[in-house]
Scaffold this motif. Structure first.
Motif, mmCIF file in Angstrom:
data_model
loop_
_atom_site.group_PDB
_atom_site.id
_atom_site.type_symbol
_atom_site.label_atom_id
_atom_site.label_comp_id
_atom_site.label_asym_id
_atom_site.label_seq_id
_atom_site.Cartn_x
_atom_site.Cartn_y
_atom_site.Cartn_z
ATOM 1 N N VAL A 1 0.850 -1.187 0.000
ATOM 2 C CA VAL A 1 0.000 0.000 0.000
ATOM 3 C C VAL A 1 0.886 1.238 0.000
ATOM 4 O O VAL A 1 1.797 1.356 0.832
ATOM 5 N N LEU B 1 -1.670 -1.291 -3.966
ATOM 6 C CA LEU B 1 -2.861 -0.457 -3.888
ATOM 7 C C LEU B 1 -2.457 0.986 -3.624
ATOM 8 O O LEU B 1 -1.788 1.286 -2.639
ATOM 9 N N GLN C 1 -1.980 -4.210 -10.106
ATOM 10 C CA GLN C 1 -2.340 -2.877 -9.638
ATOM 11 C C GLN C 1 -3.837 -2.832 -9.387
ATOM 12 O O GLN C 1 -4.642 -2.968 -10.320
ATOM 13 N N PHE C 2 -4.240 -2.643 -8.147
ATOM 14 C CA PHE C 2 -5.645 -2.682 -7.749
ATOM 15 C C PHE C 2 -6.186 -1.273 -7.579
ATOM 16 O O PHE C 2 -5.494 -0.371 -7.142
ATOM 17 N N SER C 3 -7.457 -1.103 -7.885
ATOM 18 C CA SER C 3 -8.180 0.094 -7.483
ATOM 19 C C SER C 3 -9.063 -0.278 -6.301
ATOM 20 O O SER C 3 -9.210 -1.441 -5.963
ATOM 21 N N PHE D 1 -10.717 -3.905 -5.185
ATOM 22 C CA PHE D 1 -10.511 -4.443 -3.850
ATOM 23 C C PHE D 1 -11.842 -4.806 -3.199
ATOM 24 O O PHE D 1 -11.969 -5.830 -2.553
#
Length: 467
Positions: A234, A301, A420-422, A426
């Protein structure tokens, strides 16, 4: 078990640090942020080591309330590169202090500067059973890739012992995984906090799956042994860094690498020096045009602190205003910690605060934010779309007018790799074994952090970012 960890911060005995950086305060604020495991920082400083001993249950267990501490320290080597050491116990911290005391003044600063190179520090780390890796590896100052082109250039024969690299403050997994030599290393994201403020402590952190809250547990996770490992990084958007793009250090006009080379790194607007950006430095070092994430690399994230989202939503000048503090306290008290409020709370449940704040949180979850990249020593900043802005809102981190050449992009415009998460990604992954994540910071490091150091360097101290 899953644990959120911030393994790099500093005590009140480090330069440019808040006097509030004491273990009880760090523990209470870390809990409110949603952390479980915290690095002590500065464990070779004599007075701080005494404070650590007072909080210790045993040589290997340091705990205050529900927060577990691991002995850690940052060391600056003779080439000005910073290294993070994670130690097994208090007695090993004492041994480390004894080993390096003849090479530097341990009482002068919580983060000691020693007349040893990276290889020599790594040898000592191995001798005492500590883990070691480069701190904030991509910042222009006091960082591995600021002074070296490779791990081996810094660590020599000890390169194989290096087990992690800290992305901190300037890079994410997409940046770092374009460099092949880093693929074997675990990526850490830590705050490097100099203050326990809500937008400093745990502004970046790493989530681990580990057997227990001990050094052996964190070691197994970092070395990826027995199925343990990092499960989430993060941190900030790299574009928020003050040296992300190549730009003039006087007027902050931004340039592409080709443009800067064509005008020999002198600004065509004011004649100032153009400082090479982290993005361009990555391009120099990269083995791949696009990142190639190893199979074990966890998602990254991109977040910013809840307090700064509230500040943006209300259009306040600081996270310290009464309105921001009141809203933050309301959310944290209601949901238990910042992680729960920022990530997991249902939209309807958030309506205990101003609707503008709710809309801003949801916009951030959906990636509906605009990124203005930094460069030349000026921080990048984020802002909400026009339809979500409060009257007279000033985006968090904005310092003056944006120069005409400064580029901007929305988070949605960033090419998103599978790692790569948004926030919306999530939220779709809520399961019984929930990932617990926290908020990083819009990249505004405190005075005394590596990117804040003077541009005046001796020839021997010149960074590879310099021209």
């Amino acid at each position: 078990m899953k644990a959120n960890a911030d393994l790099h911060l500093h005590s009140k005995y480090s330069m440019a640090c808040s006097s509030k950086m004491e273990l009880p305060t760090i523990a209470s604020e870390a809990a409110r942020k949603g952390m479980e495991l915290i690095g002590t920082g500065d464990c070779t400083h004599p007075k701080w080591l005494e404070d650590i001993k007072k909080a210790a249950i045993s040589d290997e267990e340091i705990r205050i309330g529900d927060i577990f501490f691991i002995p850690t320290t940052e060391i600056e080597d003779i080439d000005r590169v910073h290294h993070l050491l994670i130690l097994p116990s208090i007695s090993k911290a004492e041994e480390l202090a004894e080993r390096i005391s003849s090479f530097g003044n341990l009482e002068a600063d919580g983060r000691p500067t020693v007349k040893l190179d990276g290889c020599e520090i790594a040898e000592i780390a191995k001798d005492i059973g500590a883990l070691i890796g480069p701190c904030h590896a991509f910042t222009p100052w006091t960082a591995l890739y600021g002074y070296h082109d490779s791990l081996e250039s810094c660590y020599g024969s000890m390169t194989g012992y290096i087990s992690f690299v800290e992305l901190g403050l300037s890079a994410d997994s997409d940046y770092a995984d374009r460099i092949e030599e880093l693929h074997r290393l675990t990526f850490l994201t830590n705050s490097d906090a100099h203050s326990p403020s809500t937008n400093k402590l745990a502004r970046e952190f790493t989530q681990f799956n580990l057997p227990d809250m001990t050094f052996d547990g964190i070691k197994k996770a970092i070395l990826r042994e027995q199925g343990y490992g990092a499960t989430l990084n993060v941190g900030f958007f790299p574009e928020e860094g003050k040296y992300n793009r190549s730009a003039c250090i006087k007027c902050f006009t931004q340039y592409t690498l080709t443009e800067a080379e064509a005008i020999k790194w002198r600004c065509s607007v004011c004649g100032g020096i153009i400082k090479k950006g982290v993005e361009d430095r990555i391009n120099e070092l990269a083995d791949f045009e696009v990142p190639r994430h190893p199979a074990y690399r966890p998602p990254y994230l991109h977040l910013m602190p809840l307090a700064e989202i509230i500040q943006m939503a209300l259009g306040h000048a600081s996270v310290q205003t009464k309105g921001v503090k009141t809203a933050w306290e309301t959310l944290v008290e209601h949901f238990g910690n910042e992680v729960e409020a920022l990530i997991y709370a249902e939209p309807e449940a958030l309506k205990i605060v101003d609707e503008k704040i709710v809309n801003a949180i949801l916009a951030f979850r959906n990636g509906d934010v605009i990124i203005h990249p930094g460069g030349g020593g000026k921080y990048g900043w984020l802002e909400l779309p026009e339809h979500l802005k409060a009257d007279k809102a000033e985006p968090a981190g904005k310092a003056g007018e944006v120069k005409k050449r400064a580029r901007k992009e929305t988070k949605k415009e960033r090419e998103k790799t599978e790692n790569q998460f948004s926030f919306s990604d999530f939220e779709g992954k809520k399961e019984a074994d929930t990932l617990k994540i926290d908020s990083g910071e819009a990249k505004k490091a405190e005075s005394g952090n590596p990117e804040e150091e003077s541009e005046e360097k001796t020839a021997a101290q010149k960074s590879l970012f310099d021209f």
